[in-house]
Design an enzyme around this catalytic site. Sequence first.
Site, PDB file in Angstrom:
ATOM      1  N   ALA A  73      -9.209   7.006   3.727  1.00  0.00           N
ATOM      2  CA  ALA A  73     -10.355   6.771   2.833  1.00  0.00           C
ATOM      3  C   ALA A  73     -10.021   5.650   1.849  1.00  0.00           C
ATOM      4  N   ALA A 129       0.854  -1.193   0.000  1.00  0.00           N
ATOM      5  CA  ALA A 129       0.000   0.000   0.000  1.00  0.00           C
ATOM      6  C   ALA A 129       0.879   1.229   0.000  1.00  0.00           C
ATOM      7  N   THR A 171      -5.823  -0.681   8.686  1.00  0.00           N
ATOM      8  CA  THR A 171      -5.395   0.262   9.717  1.00  0.00           C
ATOM      9  C   THR A 171      -6.552   0.710  10.601  1.00  0.00           C
ATOM     10  N   ASP A 172      -6.211   1.163  11.815  1.00  0.00           N
ATOM     11  CA  ASP A 172      -7.247   1.729  12.699  1.00  0.00           C
ATOM     12  C   ASP A 172      -7.746   3.078  12.182  1.00  0.00           C
ATOM     13  N   GLU A 173      -7.000   3.700  11.249  1.00  0.00           N
ATOM     14  CA  GLU A 173      -7.383   5.043  10.793  1.00  0.00           C
ATOM     15  C   GLU A 173      -8.725   5.057  10.055  1.00  0.00           C
ATOM     16  N   HIS A 180      -5.944  16.454  10.910  1.00  0.00           N
ATOM     17  CA  HIS A 180      -5.169  15.587  11.830  1.00  0.00           C
ATOM     18  C   HIS A 180      -6.086  14.916  12.860  1.00  0.00           C
ATOM     19  N   ARG A 201      -1.689   8.528  19.853  1.00  0.00           N
ATOM     20  CA  ARG A 201      -1.596   7.329  19.024  1.00  0.00           C
ATOM     21  C   ARG A 201      -1.363   6.124  19.937  1.00  0.00           C
ATOM     22  N   THR A 222      -3.153   2.711  -5.892  1.00  0.00           N
ATOM     23  CA  THR A 222      -2.481   1.552  -5.264  1.00  0.00           C
ATOM     24  C   THR A 222      -3.401   0.851  -4.272  1.00  0.00           C
ATOM     25  N   LYS A 266      -7.830   3.197   2.324  1.00  0.00           N
ATOM     26  CA  LYS A 266      -7.775   1.917   3.042  1.00  0.00           C
ATOM     27  C   LYS A 266      -9.195   1.432   3.368  1.00  0.00           C
ATOM     28  N   TYR A 282      -5.498   8.893   2.685  1.00  0.00           N
ATOM     29  CA  TYR A 282      -4.937   7.561   3.007  1.00  0.00           C
ATOM     30  C   TYR A 282      -5.998   6.680   3.638  1.00  0.00           C
ATOM     31  N   ASP A 335      -0.020  22.368  11.832  1.00  0.00           N
ATOM     32  CA  ASP A 335      -0.602  21.043  12.016  1.00  0.00           C
ATOM     33  C   ASP A 335      -0.871  20.356  10.670  1.00  0.00           C
ATOM     34  N   ARG A 336      -0.930  19.040  10.708  1.00  0.00           N
ATOM     35  CA  ARG A 336      -1.354  18.242   9.547  1.00  0.00           C
ATOM     36  C   ARG A 336      -2.826  18.564   9.267  1.00  0.00           C
TER      37      ARG A 336
HETATM   38  P1  NAD Z   1       5.473   0.771   3.844  1.00  0.00           P
HETATM   39  O1  NAD Z   1       5.122   2.057   3.161  1.00  0.00           O
HETATM   40  O2  NAD Z   1       6.683   0.708   4.708  1.00  0.00           O
HETATM   41  O3  NAD Z   1       5.633  -0.396   2.748  1.00  0.00           O
HETATM   42  C1  NAD Z   1       4.747  -0.550   1.689  1.00  0.00           C
HETATM   43  C2  NAD Z   1       5.337  -1.581   0.720  1.00  0.00           C
HETATM   44  O4  NAD Z   1       4.390  -1.762  -0.346  1.00  0.00           O
HETATM   45  C3  NAD Z   1       6.650  -1.148   0.089  1.00  0.00           C
HETATM   46  O5  NAD Z   1       7.578  -2.211   0.069  1.00  0.00           O
HETATM   47  C4  NAD Z   1       6.255  -0.773  -1.345  1.00  0.00           C
HETATM   48  O6  NAD Z   1       7.307  -0.968  -2.294  1.00  0.00           O
HETATM   49  C5  NAD Z   1       5.093  -1.717  -1.585  1.00  0.00           C
HETATM   50  N1  NAD Z   1       4.177  -1.203  -2.617  1.00  0.00           N
HETATM   51  C6  NAD Z   1       3.619   0.030  -2.702  1.00  0.00           C
HETATM   52  N2  NAD Z   1       2.871   0.123  -3.809  1.00  0.00           N
HETATM   53  C7  NAD Z   1       2.945  -1.076  -4.433  1.00  0.00           C
HETATM   54  C8  NAD Z   1       2.372  -1.606  -5.620  1.00  0.00           C
HETATM   55  N3  NAD Z   1       1.593  -0.862  -6.422  1.00  0.00           N
HETATM   56  N4  NAD Z   1       2.639  -2.897  -5.963  1.00  0.00           N
HETATM   57  C9  NAD Z   1       3.438  -3.667  -5.164  1.00  0.00           C
HETATM   58  N5  NAD Z   1       4.027  -3.205  -4.047  1.00  0.00           N
HETATM   59  C10 NAD Z   1       3.769  -1.933  -3.685  1.00  0.00           C
HETATM   60  O7  NAD Z   1       4.165   0.346   4.633  1.00  0.00           O
HETATM   61  P2  NAD Z   1       4.010  -0.296   6.090  1.00  0.00           P
HETATM   62  O8  NAD Z   1       4.071   0.775   7.107  1.00  0.00           O
HETATM   63  O9  NAD Z   1       4.887  -1.467   6.186  1.00  0.00           O
HETATM   64  O10 NAD Z   1       2.469  -0.771   6.002  1.00  0.00           O
HETATM   65  C11 NAD Z   1       2.146  -2.034   5.426  1.00  0.00           C
HETATM   66  C12 NAD Z   1       0.647  -2.209   5.455  1.00  0.00           C
HETATM   67  O11 NAD Z   1       0.179  -2.162   6.801  1.00  0.00           O
HETATM   68  C13 NAD Z   1      -0.146  -1.144   4.704  1.00  0.00           C
HETATM   69  O12 NAD Z   1      -1.221  -1.757   4.074  1.00  0.00           O
HETATM   70  C14 NAD Z   1      -0.609  -0.196   5.798  1.00  0.00           C
HETATM   71  O13 NAD Z   1      -1.815   0.436   5.426  1.00  0.00           O
HETATM   72  C15 NAD Z   1      -0.828  -1.162   6.947  1.00  0.00           C
HETATM   73  N6  NAD Z   1      -0.665  -0.603   8.294  1.00  0.00           N
HETATM   74  C16 NAD Z   1       0.466   0.102   8.624  1.00  0.00           C
HETATM   75  C17 NAD Z   1       0.621   0.559   9.933  1.00  0.00           C
HETATM   76  C18 NAD Z   1       1.860   1.311  10.371  1.00  0.00           C
HETATM   77  O14 NAD Z   1       1.905   1.801  11.495  1.00  0.00           O
HETATM   78  N7  NAD Z   1       2.889   1.412   9.552  1.00  0.00           N
HETATM   79  C19 NAD Z   1      -0.383   0.314  10.888  1.00  0.00           C
HETATM   80  C20 NAD Z   1      -1.527  -0.392  10.487  1.00  0.00           C
HETATM   81  C21 NAD Z   1      -1.650  -0.860   9.194  1.00  0.00           C
HETATM   82  O1  DAU Z   2      -2.628   4.216  12.975  1.00  0.00           O
HETATM   83  C1  DAU Z   2      -2.008   3.407  12.009  1.00  0.00           C
HETATM   84  C2  DAU Z   2      -1.297   4.295  11.004  1.00  0.00           C
HETATM   85  O2  DAU Z   2      -0.129   4.785  11.658  1.00  0.00           O
HETATM   86  C3  DAU Z   2      -0.910   3.554   9.733  1.00  0.00           C
HETATM   87  O3  DAU Z   2      -2.075   3.125   9.074  1.00  0.00           O
HETATM   88  C4  DAU Z   2      -0.092   4.459   8.803  1.00  0.00           C
HETATM   89  O4  DAU Z   2       0.340   3.738   7.665  1.00  0.00           O
HETATM   90  C5  DAU Z   2       1.124   4.956   9.576  1.00  0.00           C
HETATM   91  O5  DAU Z   2       1.845   5.873   8.769  1.00  0.00           O
HETATM   92  C6  DAU Z   2       0.702   5.635  10.881  1.00  0.00           C
HETATM   93  O6  DAU Z   2       0.013   6.882  10.613  1.00  0.00           O
HETATM   94  P1  DAU Z   2       0.293   8.207  11.477  1.00  0.00           P
HETATM   95  O7  DAU Z   2      -0.079   9.371  10.657  1.00  0.00           O
HETATM   96  O8  DAU Z   2      -0.304   8.102  12.829  1.00  0.00           O
HETATM   97  O9  DAU Z   2       1.912   8.083  11.659  1.00  0.00           O
HETATM   98  P2  DAU Z   2       3.075   9.182  11.559  1.00  0.00           P
HETATM   99  O10 DAU Z   2       4.334   8.518  12.015  1.00  0.00           O
HETATM  100  O11 DAU Z   2       3.081   9.895  10.260  1.00  0.00           O
HETATM  101  O12 DAU Z   2       2.648  10.236  12.682  1.00  0.00           O
HETATM  102  C7  DAU Z   2       2.444   9.878  14.038  1.00  0.00           C
HETATM  103  C8  DAU Z   2       1.951  11.096  14.782  1.00  0.00           C
HETATM  104  O13 DAU Z   2       3.016  12.069  14.839  1.00  0.00           O
HETATM  105  C9  DAU Z   2       0.802  11.818  14.098  1.00  0.00           C
HETATM  106  O14 DAU Z   2      -0.067  12.341  15.096  1.00  0.00           O
HETATM  107  C10 DAU Z   2       1.467  12.957  13.331  1.00  0.00           C
HETATM  108  C11 DAU Z   2       2.661  13.300  14.197  1.00  0.00           C
HETATM  109  N1  DAU Z   2       3.871  13.789  13.470  1.00  0.00           N
HETATM  110  C12 DAU Z   2       4.325  13.027  12.427  1.00  0.00           C
HETATM  111  C13 DAU Z   2       5.447  13.414  11.726  1.00  0.00           C
HETATM  112  C14 DAU Z   2       5.941  12.587  10.566  1.00  0.00           C
HETATM  113  C15 DAU Z   2       4.521  14.934  13.872  1.00  0.00           C
HETATM  114  O15 DAU Z   2       4.115  15.601  14.847  1.00  0.00           O
HETATM  115  N2  DAU Z   2       5.631  15.326  13.172  1.00  0.00           N
HETATM  116  C16 DAU Z   2       6.122  14.623  12.110  1.00  0.00           C
HETATM  117  O16 DAU Z   2       7.127  15.046  11.491  1.00  0.00           O
END
Ligand code: NAD
Ligand code: DAU
Length: 377
Positions: free
Chosen positions: A185, A84, A134-136, A317, A247, A101, A187, A183, A313-314
């Site tokens: 939306a 993703a 994701t929980d989002e 957010h 978070r 994607t 998922k 993002y 802010d994002r």
């Molecule tokens: P990441 O961004 O680190 O990795 C995504 C991977 O998907 C990469 O290796 C990328 O090359 C591959 N990819 C992207 N587009 C592609 C495509 N079109 N075809 C084939 N491969 C493709 O992501 P992550 O943080 O490891 O998250 C993995 C999954 O878990 C996602 O579905 C994300 O929504 C979900 N998730 C992530 C978190 C988190 O905190 N990171 C939490 C809950 C759920």
């Molecule tokens: O909840 C699960 C999600 O967690 C996954 O589905 C997403 O793929 C993953 O990216 C993550 O999303 P968040 O937006 O919560 O993660 P991020 O690390 O981007 O940000 C965590 C928190 O920190 C969020 O409240 C935004 C804040 N932040 C983030 C960045 C990158 C900052 O304050 N400064 C920053 O530079």
Amino acid sequence: MKNIIITGGAGFIGSHVVRLFVNKYPDYHIINLDKLTYAGNLANLKDIEDKPNYTFVKADICDFDTILELMQKYNVDGVIHLAAESHVDRSIKDPFTFAKTNVIGTLSMLQAARCYWESLPEKYEGKRFYHISTDEVYGALEMTHPEGIEPPFTTTASSGEHHLAYGEEFFYETTKYNPHSPYSASKASSDHFVRAFHDTYGMPTIVTNCSNNYGPYQFPEKLIPLFINNIRNRKPLPVYGKGENVRDWLYVIDHARAIDTIFHDGKIAETYNIGGFNEWKNIDLIKVLIKTVDKALGNPEGSSEELITYVTDRAGHDLRYAIDSSKLKNELGWEPSLQFEEGIEKTVAWYLENQEWMDNITSGEYENYYKDMYANR
Ligand code: NAD
Ligand code: DAU
């Protein structure tokens, strides 16, 4: 012999899932299908790349014909779908890529699995399509207790301690979807397609919704690796808004363990929430991170707090995420194994010991992304 495609296996969570399955199940053939976008990195899998039960295939999940060919070529029994676009800030800049994607890519994986499995005499018998979400998708929870209250459950983390919750409400498997970012939306939409394939075609699907992961191999655009790297390089730490957002953090290897349990023992058509019972306000987490990195680098404790820089802010957010994963604990016996402080120490140590991995990513193209992303904040 089971043949399993894991999509997104070169990314952060996917690489931990691939490693766990390749090492734990020598009689499974694990096919890591990844497009290698900016987030995919085969260096994440150096330690298992030569294992006989592992194959890497560079492919795009949106490419239906190629996916169907791979299903046929490898007689695929199971799909664990993680590929993703995963970063919320990127989705705000470029929503189309996320729709393509995350929505079309998931649909093309589902349709390829359906075409292949329906062509077999046994059809869906013994097959499984497991979608990682994701929980989002649930939106944001209110912060009714900004100072924190004891949560209405006990966490089962190793020390037996539990952490504060910032409100009485949690995300349950029954919580209505209410995504706010492009993002989430995308998922949410992909989750709906997965459930529709179960209801319409009888595909054996499972969906899990997990909270924020942290640990080794996370791309340094995400909060924890970004801040560890910036502290080390004496760069500003850009805290969005007031740093009050909450978070729920889970160590990535605990997520991979949950995926293993659910893939094998989860009930078809069910949803399971996966979380750490571990809520943190961003600013409190950042202070723990600073303390841990300062200690590891031999800096005076807390001295890097001067790097904290509050920035715009994002957009949209979400205020608070908090998962209730009691269903997973009660039905399948999974629980987080690490206390957060322990997980953070391991994580900081890993990034500081693997500076070359970090430098390879943060040089080149990523440098421009970073400058662009933070230029106007
Ligand atoms: P990441 O961004 O680190 O990795 C995504 C991977 O998907 C990469 O290796 C990328 O090359 C591959 N990819 C992207 N587009 C592609 C495509 N079109 N075809 C084939 N491969 C493709 O992501 P992550 O943080 O490891 O998250 C993995 C999954 O878990 C996602 O579905 C994300 O929504 C979900 N998730 C992530 C978190 C988190 O905190 N990171 C939490 C809950 C759920
Ligand atoms: O909840 C699960 C999600 O967690 C996954 O589905 C997403 O793929 C993953 O990216 C993550 O999303 P968040 O937006 O919560 O993660 P991020 O690390 O981007 O940000 C965590 C928190 O920190 C969020 O409240 C935004 C804040 N932040 C983030 C960045 C990158 C900052 O304050 N400064 C920053 O530079």
